[in-house]
Design a protein around this motif. Structure first.
Motif, PDB file in Angstrom:
ATOM      1  N   MET A 194      76.694   6.631 143.184  1.00  0.00           N
ATOM      2  CA  MET A 194      77.381   5.382 142.880  1.00  0.00           C
ATOM      3  C   MET A 194      78.278   5.541 141.651  1.00  0.00           C
ATOM      4  O   MET A 194      79.240   4.809 141.482  1.00  0.00           O
ATOM      5  CB  MET A 194      76.350   4.276 142.645  1.00  0.00           C
TER       6      MET A 194
ATOM      7  N   LEU B 227      77.041   5.524 138.425  1.00  0.00           N
ATOM      8  CA  LEU B 227      76.527   4.624 137.380  1.00  0.00           C
ATOM      9  C   LEU B 227      76.069   5.341 136.117  1.00  0.00           C
ATOM     10  O   LEU B 227      75.782   4.697 135.124  1.00  0.00           O
ATOM     11  CB  LEU B 227      75.332   3.838 137.927  1.00  0.00           C
TER      12      LEU B 227
ATOM     13  N   ARG C 294      84.816   1.271 138.860  1.00  0.00           N
ATOM     14  CA  ARG C 294      84.150  -0.019 138.681  1.00  0.00           C
ATOM     15  C   ARG C 294      84.531  -0.997 139.772  1.00  0.00           C
ATOM     16  O   ARG C 294      83.747  -1.843 140.159  1.00  0.00           O
ATOM     17  CB  ARG C 294      84.508  -0.572 137.308  1.00  0.00           C
TER      18      ARG C 294
ATOM     19  N   TRP D  22      82.190  -1.024 142.597  1.00  0.00           N
ATOM     20  CA  TRP D  22      80.845  -1.557 142.386  1.00  0.00           C
ATOM     21  C   TRP D  22      80.806  -3.039 142.721  1.00  0.00           C
ATOM     22  O   TRP D  22      81.666  -3.798 142.286  1.00  0.00           O
ATOM     23  CB  TRP D  22      80.398  -1.343 140.945  1.00  0.00           C
ATOM     24  N   GLY D  23      79.793  -3.415 143.444  1.00  0.00           N
ATOM     25  CA  GLY D  23      79.668  -4.815 143.813  1.00  0.00           C
ATOM     26  C   GLY D  23      80.374  -5.121 145.117  1.00  0.00           C
ATOM     27  O   GLY D  23      79.800  -5.724 146.010  1.00  0.00           O
TER      28      GLY D  23
ATOM     29  N   MET E 195      73.668  -1.938 144.197  1.00  0.00           N
ATOM     30  CA  MET E 195      72.340  -1.344 144.078  1.00  0.00           C
ATOM     31  C   MET E 195      71.278  -2.389 143.788  1.00  0.00           C
ATOM     32  O   MET E 195      71.492  -3.312 143.014  1.00  0.00           O
ATOM     33  CB  MET E 195      72.351  -0.293 142.952  1.00  0.00           C
TER      34      MET E 195
ATOM     35  N   MET F 111      69.931 -15.551 131.199  1.00  0.00           N
ATOM     36  CA  MET F 111      70.981 -16.164 132.021  1.00  0.00           C
ATOM     37  C   MET F 111      70.337 -16.820 133.232  1.00  0.00           C
ATOM     38  O   MET F 111      69.385 -16.290 133.796  1.00  0.00           O
ATOM     39  CB  MET F 111      71.926 -15.064 132.509  1.00  0.00           C
TER      40      MET F 111
ATOM     41  N   GLN G   7      73.937 -15.584 137.399  1.00  0.00           N
ATOM     42  CA  GLN G   7      73.879 -14.150 137.645  1.00  0.00           C
ATOM     43  C   GLN G   7      74.395 -13.812 139.039  1.00  0.00           C
ATOM     44  O   GLN G   7      74.917 -12.722 139.259  1.00  0.00           O
ATOM     45  CB  GLN G   7      72.448 -13.635 137.470  1.00  0.00           C
ATOM     46  N   ILE G   8      74.247 -14.756 139.972  1.00  0.00           N
ATOM     47  CA  ILE G   8      74.747 -14.481 141.325  1.00  0.00           C
ATOM     48  C   ILE G   8      76.239 -14.778 141.424  1.00  0.00           C
ATOM     49  O   ILE G   8      76.991 -14.034 142.059  1.00  0.00           O
ATOM     50  CB  ILE G   8      73.971 -15.303 142.375  1.00  0.00           C
TER      51      ILE G   8
ATOM     52  N   GLU H 182      78.389 -14.607 139.104  1.00  0.00           N
ATOM     53  CA  GLU H 182      79.206 -13.753 138.236  1.00  0.00           C
ATOM     54  C   GLU H 182      80.044 -12.725 139.010  1.00  0.00           C
ATOM     55  O   GLU H 182      81.269 -12.682 138.849  1.00  0.00           O
ATOM     56  CB  GLU H 182      78.317 -13.065 137.207  1.00  0.00           C
ATOM     57  N   PRO H 183      79.428 -11.898 139.863  1.00  0.00           N
ATOM     58  CA  PRO H 183      80.265 -10.942 140.598  1.00  0.00           C
ATOM     59  C   PRO H 183      81.203 -11.627 141.592  1.00  0.00           C
ATOM     60  O   PRO H 183      82.318 -11.151 141.814  1.00  0.00           O
ATOM     61  CB  PRO H 183      79.249 -10.048 141.321  1.00  0.00           C
TER      62      PRO H 183
ATOM     63  N   TYR I 214      84.128 -12.819 139.668  1.00  0.00           N
ATOM     64  CA  TYR I 214      84.945 -11.744 139.117  1.00  0.00           C
ATOM     65  C   TYR I 214      85.730 -11.014 140.204  1.00  0.00           C
ATOM     66  O   TYR I 214      86.914 -10.738 140.032  1.00  0.00           O
ATOM     67  CB  TYR I 214      84.077 -10.755 138.332  1.00  0.00           C
ATOM     68  N   HIS I 215      85.058 -10.717 141.320  1.00  0.00           N
ATOM     69  CA  HIS I 215      85.718  -9.878 142.329  1.00  0.00           C
ATOM     70  C   HIS I 215      86.542 -10.664 143.331  1.00  0.00           C
ATOM     71  O   HIS I 215      87.548 -10.182 143.830  1.00  0.00           O
ATOM     72  CB  HIS I 215      84.676  -9.071 143.104  1.00  0.00           C
TER      73      HIS I 215
ATOM     74  N   MET J 122      67.640 -10.242 143.199  1.00  0.00           N
ATOM     75  CA  MET J 122      68.382  -8.984 143.010  1.00  0.00           C
ATOM     76  C   MET J 122      69.132  -8.611 144.287  1.00  0.00           C
ATOM     77  O   MET J 122      70.278  -8.161 144.247  1.00  0.00           O
ATOM     78  CB  MET J 122      67.411  -7.840 142.671  1.00  0.00           C
TER      79      MET J 122
ATOM     80  N   ILE K 283      72.132 -10.768 144.696  1.00  0.00           N
ATOM     81  CA  ILE K 283      73.224 -10.333 143.818  1.00  0.00           C
ATOM     82  C   ILE K 283      73.908  -9.107 144.419  1.00  0.00           C
ATOM     83  O   ILE K 283      75.133  -9.015 144.470  1.00  0.00           O
ATOM     84  CB  ILE K 283      72.687 -10.002 142.402  1.00  0.00           C
TER      85      ILE K 283
END
Lengths: 398, 319
Positions: free
Chosen positions: A79, A81, A109, A112-113, A118, A131, A136-137, A139-140, A143-144, A188, A191
């Motif tokens: 990955m 990381l 980067r 990722w996501g 992962m 948080m 937390q869910i 957030e990506p 962003y993406h 997890m 996410i």
């Protein structure tokens, strides 16, 4: 499913970008001879030492090995990381035909996501304790993907319900410490799959969980993987975990793949004594209670200065002089897609002869009695039944 | 914060204040000298005895303390012996100056310490980290009064950039003038704090960056800047907050030397004067006030913990 429909109707991401038609040909991931070595004060730790494999879209690869066999480092290396400092890496990682190991950090980067993500081992420490789950869910997602906050929230709620969390609206406002380990691992997973990656790494996803929850989490991973057509790399130390859930299994020892085969083939025709030993260390329900667990004697080799010859030789019940001098290459077995690295493979005439020699020698010297005892009693039975009964049926089944 | 914990805190506050005021009372009594001979140095013995009786200084040690305590509970901070000015009127003038200095010094220190702490943690082991830490330790080793004198001599006296003496009444309130008087004391107080805060944040941040949830954040594909600010800073700031909270108290009353050097008419300066003049009552009231501030600020820090870390909230709710 509802997620997919909504996405299409609102057209946030053009379907053609998300599911390109052309590159579907060929493997999703092709890893060739990757090495990851850590620079330490003691010397170079060869955590991953020349590993190759490939993974088709939507398929599952299990990576199995003891602690310290390099399986987690392998998944993190693939990955990308791992930190840049103090790590020596080589080999190529092709994701959808593109070499990702040469990408600039920012470009890497971006994968990722959205392309790969992962699920980590310990859900108790892998979520940010300060948080809220919802943030937390989202957030990506925020962003993406170019989506609004309210849509991200809705998506997060449906993600939570799709990973089997009751009352997702209420959970969104909670903190990780207000949830159980199994729930956190579900979060997890939510996410990890949020942005629809094509490849999911599950790094010992059930090791830190209660036994009763393990099967649920593995089933969930499998269901999500099928539903979203993700490829998955399932890293575990437990052969039992991968048994019914993977298409292919790679067994790792001391940073190398020592045996690799389609799942059924591996269980029916295991050649590498290490795989065999792992197999016998799984407790069986049919055994009477208080049966002693079979353990693999000794410990994994020091990765700074691995033993000469075969890495497993100091612990192997089949060990011969040749094993201590020459390292066995990964060779093809008769079954399709089956490879192993052993001079005296289990379940073959050479292997049986080697084991017998050791039993006789052990009885005479008594020095290696421990090794031999563990090797003979349970394994002896396993070899015969495995090779003779199921071998023909596995051809073509995978 | 439940009512129960609140009541507990208040009880704690009362006990702390009693202890603090009693011991400070004892300490002040130990200072050699006598207020009476300070007020009427040339009075006759009879006059002095009369004055001593008027001031209540002839009663026992304990009863003097209790009298003072009773007065302060009714809001009476007492009067100065020599000019009969009320302590509270002096307080309303000097406390804002000290508070202002405290806030400036804290903000100034944080302004440098937080970004530098994050950066040195992120780049720990780099040349930048090494250089920053070396400079920080150097500044930490430099006592604030030395720095204050250096500033006063060079910036103030030689180059005449900023005023050095500002015992003005009323203290200048126009923003620019105010800043001109406040800048040097602020720097003198803040520089040492920068080093302390920087080191605290850096070490906590390095520990946080090793956490699994940072790897999770990384695997989400969000950029490092966001990881540092959104994920790592908050859980790393508890120690910083604790020490900053303790410093608030220390800076309100503890800036005595700095206030004296720059002639700032703050609380520290008034305490210094009161000590020299044996103004027992005034001194006692100032000390009590600082103790109250200390305890209140730490109380606020305690509350802030649970704002920063929801796990603490949870534990408290359960307890």
């Amino acid at each position: 499913m509802s997620l997919l429909r909504r996405r299409r109707s609102t057209e946030f991401i053009p379907a053609a970008d998300r599911y390109p038609v052309e590159p579907l040909a060929g493997a999703l991931l092709e890893v060739t001879d990757i090495r990851t070595h850590f620079e330490t004060s003691r010397g170079l730790v060869r955590a991953v030492d020349g590993v190759s494999f490939s993974l088709e879209r939507g398929k599952t690869l299990g990576i199995v090995g003891e602690s310290g066999s390099g399986k987690s480092v392998l998944s993190r290396s693939v990955m990308g990381l791992l930190p840049k400092n103090g790590v020596v890496r080589s080999g190529s990682i092709r994701f959808e035909g593109r070499d990702t190991s040469q990408l600039a950090p920012d470009d890497q980067r971006k994968l990722w996501g959205t392309q790969m993500s992962m699920v980590f081992q310990d859900p108790m420490t892998s979520l940010n304790p300060v948080m809220k789950i919802g943030n937390q869910i989202t957030e990506p997602l925020l962003y993406h993907l170019d989506i609004s906050k309210s849509f991200a929230r809705e998506t997060a709620v449906s993600l939570l319900s799709s990973v089997g969390i009751p009352e997702p609206e209420r959970r969104m406002k909670q903190y990780p410490h207000e949830m159980s380990g199994g729930m956190r691992q579900r979060v997890m997973i939510a996410i990890a799959i949020a942005c629809g990656p094509k490849l999911l790494f599950a790094d010992e996803p059930t090791t830190a969980l209660d036994v009763t929850v393990q099967a649920q989490i593995l089933d969930l991973l499998q269901a999500q993987q099928r539903e979203r057509f993700m490829a998955m790399i399932l890293v575990t130390h437990d052969l039992g975990v991968v048994a019914g859930r993977t298409d292919e299994i790679a067994v790792m020892y001391a940073g190398k793949i020592v045996e690799k085969a389609p799942t059924r083939t591996l269980f029916s025709q295991m050649r590498m004594p290490y795989t065999e030993a792992l197999m016998h260390s799984i407790p069986k329900l049919s055994n009477p209670s208080h049966t002693r667990l079979n353990v693999i004697p000794g410990r994994p080799p020091d990765l700074v200065s691995p033993p000469k010859g075969c890495n497993f030789s100091p612990r192997c019940p089949y060990v011969q002089d040749k094993c201590r001098k020459e390292e066995p290459p990964l060779v093809r077995a008769e079954a399709a897609g089956h490879e192993y690295a052993c001079w005296f493979p289990a379940g073959t005439p050479q292997g049986r002869a080697a084991l017998e020699r050791n039993v006789v020698a052990g009885a005479m010297s008594g020095v290696t009695a421990e090794t031999v005892r563990v090797g003979t009693t349970p394994i002896g039975g396993g070899i015969k039944s495995g090779t003779t009964t199921t071998a023909p049926s596995t051809e073509g089944s995978t | 914060m439940s009512l129960h914990t609140f009541a507990q805190k208040v009880l704690q506050l009362v006990v702390v204040l009693l202890v603090v005021t009693f011991f400070s009372f004892c300490l002040i009594k130990l200072i050699p000298g006598d207020p009476v001979s300070k007020i009427i140095p040339f009075g006759t013995n009879l006059q002095k005895a009369q004055l001593r009786r008027d001031l209540g200084l002839d009663t026992s040690f304990i009863s003097q303390y209790l009298t003072w305590l009773r007065d302060i509970l009714t809001g009476d901070f007492g009067r100065y012996y020599n000019n009969n000015a009320s302590v509270s009127s002096q307080l309303t003038k000097s406390l804002p100056v000290s508070l202002e200095l405290m806030v400036y010094a804290q903000v100034f220190a944080m302004l440098f310490a937080i970004p530098l702490g994050i950066l040195t943690a992120y780049r720990s082991g780099s040349k930048f980290d090494g250089a920053t830490n070396t400079i920080a330790f150097g500044l930490l080793a430099l006592p604030n009064f030395v720095l204050a004198i250096i500033l006063a001599v060079y910036v103030g006296a030689k180059w005449k950039l900023l005023p050095t003496q500002s015992t003005l009444d009323p203290f200048p309130l126009s923003p620019i003038d105010n800043w001109r008087y406040m800048l040097m004391p602020t720097i003198a107080l803040a520089v040492g704090q920068i080093a302390v805060y920087l080191r605290l944040l850096r070490s906590d941040m390095i520990a946080t960056l090793q956490e699994d949830f940072i790897t999770t954040a990384k695997a989400k594909g969000i950029p490092n800047r966001k990881i540092l600010l959104k994920h790592a800073l908050r859980p790393s700031s508890l120690t910083l907050l604790t020490v900053a909270g303790l410093n608030v108290g220390a800076l309100i009353g503890g800036a005595v030397v700095i206030e004296v050097i720059f002639g700032l008419p703050g609380l520290g300066y008034r305490i210094y004067q009161a000590i020299l003049a044996r103004e027992y009552v005034a001194l006692q009231s100032y000390v009590a006030l600082i103790a109250i501030a200390y305890v209140l600020v730490n109380f606020a820090v305690d509350v802030l913990y649970s704002v920063l870390d929801p796990r603490i909230r949870h534990v408290r709710a359960a307890a």
